[in-house]
Design a protein around this motif. Sequence first.
Motif, mmCIF file in Angstrom:
data_model
loop_
_atom_site.group_PDB
_atom_site.id
_atom_site.type_symbol
_atom_site.label_atom_id
_atom_site.label_comp_id
_atom_site.label_asym_id
_atom_site.label_seq_id
_atom_site.Cartn_x
_atom_site.Cartn_y
_atom_site.Cartn_z
ATOM 1 N N VAL A 115 -3.659 4.449 -0.484
ATOM 2 C CA VAL A 115 -4.743 3.426 -1.596
ATOM 3 C C VAL A 115 -3.713 2.111 -0.268
ATOM 4 O O VAL A 115 -3.010 1.302 -1.132
ATOM 5 N N ALA B 296 -10.862 0.716 -9.014
ATOM 6 C CA ALA B 296 -10.410 1.431 -7.174
ATOM 7 C C ALA B 296 -11.559 1.561 -6.630
ATOM 8 O O ALA B 296 -13.110 2.269 -7.847
ATOM 9 N N PHE B 297 -12.503 2.005 -6.075
ATOM 10 C CA PHE B 297 -13.881 2.299 -5.339
ATOM 11 C C PHE B 297 -13.146 2.732 -3.121
ATOM 12 O O PHE B 297 -11.921 2.273 -3.075
ATOM 13 N N ASN B 298 -13.953 3.502 -3.182
ATOM 14 C CA ASN B 298 -13.297 4.080 -1.448
ATOM 15 C C ASN B 298 -14.223 3.546 -0.869
ATOM 16 O O ASN B 298 -14.992 3.108 -0.420
ATOM 17 N N TYR B 299 -13.476 2.620 0.065
ATOM 18 C CA TYR B 299 -13.240 2.154 1.254
ATOM 19 C C TYR B 299 -13.940 3.050 2.460
ATOM 20 O O TYR B 299 -12.440 3.694 3.198
ATOM 21 N N SER B 300 -14.613 2.635 2.493
ATOM 22 C CA SER B 300 -15.620 3.551 3.958
ATOM 23 C C SER B 300 -16.923 2.938 4.703
ATOM 24 O O SER B 300 -18.017 2.324 4.513
ATOM 25 N N ASP C 169 -10.622 6.713 6.179
ATOM 26 C CA ASP C 169 -10.886 5.576 4.340
ATOM 27 C C ASP C 169 -9.950 4.963 3.737
ATOM 28 O O ASP C 169 -8.445 5.970 4.115
ATOM 29 N N TYR D 49 -7.970 -0.863 -4.350
ATOM 30 C CA TYR D 49 -7.194 -1.059 -5.984
ATOM 31 C C TYR D 49 -7.086 -2.206 -5.627
ATOM 32 O O TYR D 49 -5.987 -2.620 -4.783
ATOM 33 N N ASP E 138 0.726 -1.424 0.266
ATOM 34 C CA ASP E 138 0.031 0.164 -0.028
ATOM 35 C C ASP E 138 0.600 1.434 -0.072
ATOM 36 O O ASP E 138 1.807 0.922 0.341
ATOM 37 N N LYS F 107 -11.708 10.541 5.211
ATOM 38 C CA LYS F 107 -10.830 10.795 3.781
ATOM 39 C C LYS F 107 -9.704 9.721 4.106
ATOM 40 O O LYS F 107 -9.062 9.495 4.714
ATOM 41 N N PRO F 108 -9.668 8.946 2.959
ATOM 42 C CA PRO F 108 -8.562 8.556 2.125
ATOM 43 C C PRO F 108 -7.104 8.297 2.201
ATOM 44 O O PRO F 108 -7.006 9.922 1.714
ATOM 45 N N ILE G 66 -8.496 3.919 -0.027
ATOM 46 C CA ILE G 66 -8.970 3.803 -1.535
ATOM 47 C C ILE G 66 -8.280 2.330 -2.026
ATOM 48 O O ILE G 66 -7.410 1.938 -1.322
#
Length: 305
Positions: free
Chosen positions: A204, A129-133, A118, A122, A92, A200-201, A120
């Motif tokens: 990655v 890719a997507f936001n992991y929250s 948060d 990948y 990462d 907030k991410p 991201i």
Amino acid sequence: MAPLLSICIPTYNRSAYLKKCIRSVISYPGNDIEIIISDNASTDNTPEVVGDFHDKRIVYSRNPENVGPVANFYKILKAASGDYIFLLTDDDFLFPDSIDEVIEFVKANGNIDSFKSDLIFYTEKSKSAFNYSYLKETQVLASGNVEDRARLWQSAHVLTGCCFKREKIPAKFFEDEKFLWYPTMFLMGLLSEKQGYIAKPLAVHTWENELFWGIKEEGKETILMESIIDTLYLMKEYGQNEEQICACARFLAEGVLKKNGGNPAVLPARLTALLSDSDVRFLVKKTKASIKKRMKLFAKKMFRL
């Protein structure tokens, strides 16, 4: 003087990823961090990659033999000397302002025991890719908010983005060295009295690449689930309150039910033992209603097509 933040990077045979990971950390110019790298006896050129970085903040150690990811995790936490321990896996990398965000959050909330951020996600194979929250806003959780604390407990199965106040980690944790595939889940569940979230991410998180577990693929899902349940029982052993443990158990059970069509028969017995009968009935009803709603929406969409 101890640094404010220890960036802890456990690594094994990922030198190409590790180079990018380290670069993302050393771009931060301050001397209030240390970078702890624990090499789990890599057979690639990891030592040379780390040696190419001439940064006094890097503390590198190499195990003479592979001790497995869990033992390496304990080792790296023991080596950290910062007030806070921020975990970053070797494949990462951080965004440019992430360490500033963490330090700002810590200084603004000096009594915080643990927090998560948060990420991201990948996925390498599918190139997506997507936001992991898990929570919608940056916050310090209100007292008694067991449901959001359960969400943070669940989110801590991903090491990257987990942060713990070092002095609040019980000495017993290091003395026992309990074997858990997700020790971060245990710490997040245990250090939940003063807990926060950065919506907030900060990094990655790379997925779908080769991951060293030290266990066979066959039956791995069951083994990992049992280890997560062990986490709940260990939280009880360490004195975590029953309400918080039950909230975590509900969150886990709901996830299992969603994957299995709301069938209560698939719930592990040790998990249901942490829940009341009414909890199980409610979760089954909720899951089946959610599945039914999704099916209706899908059918409606297909009809329009």
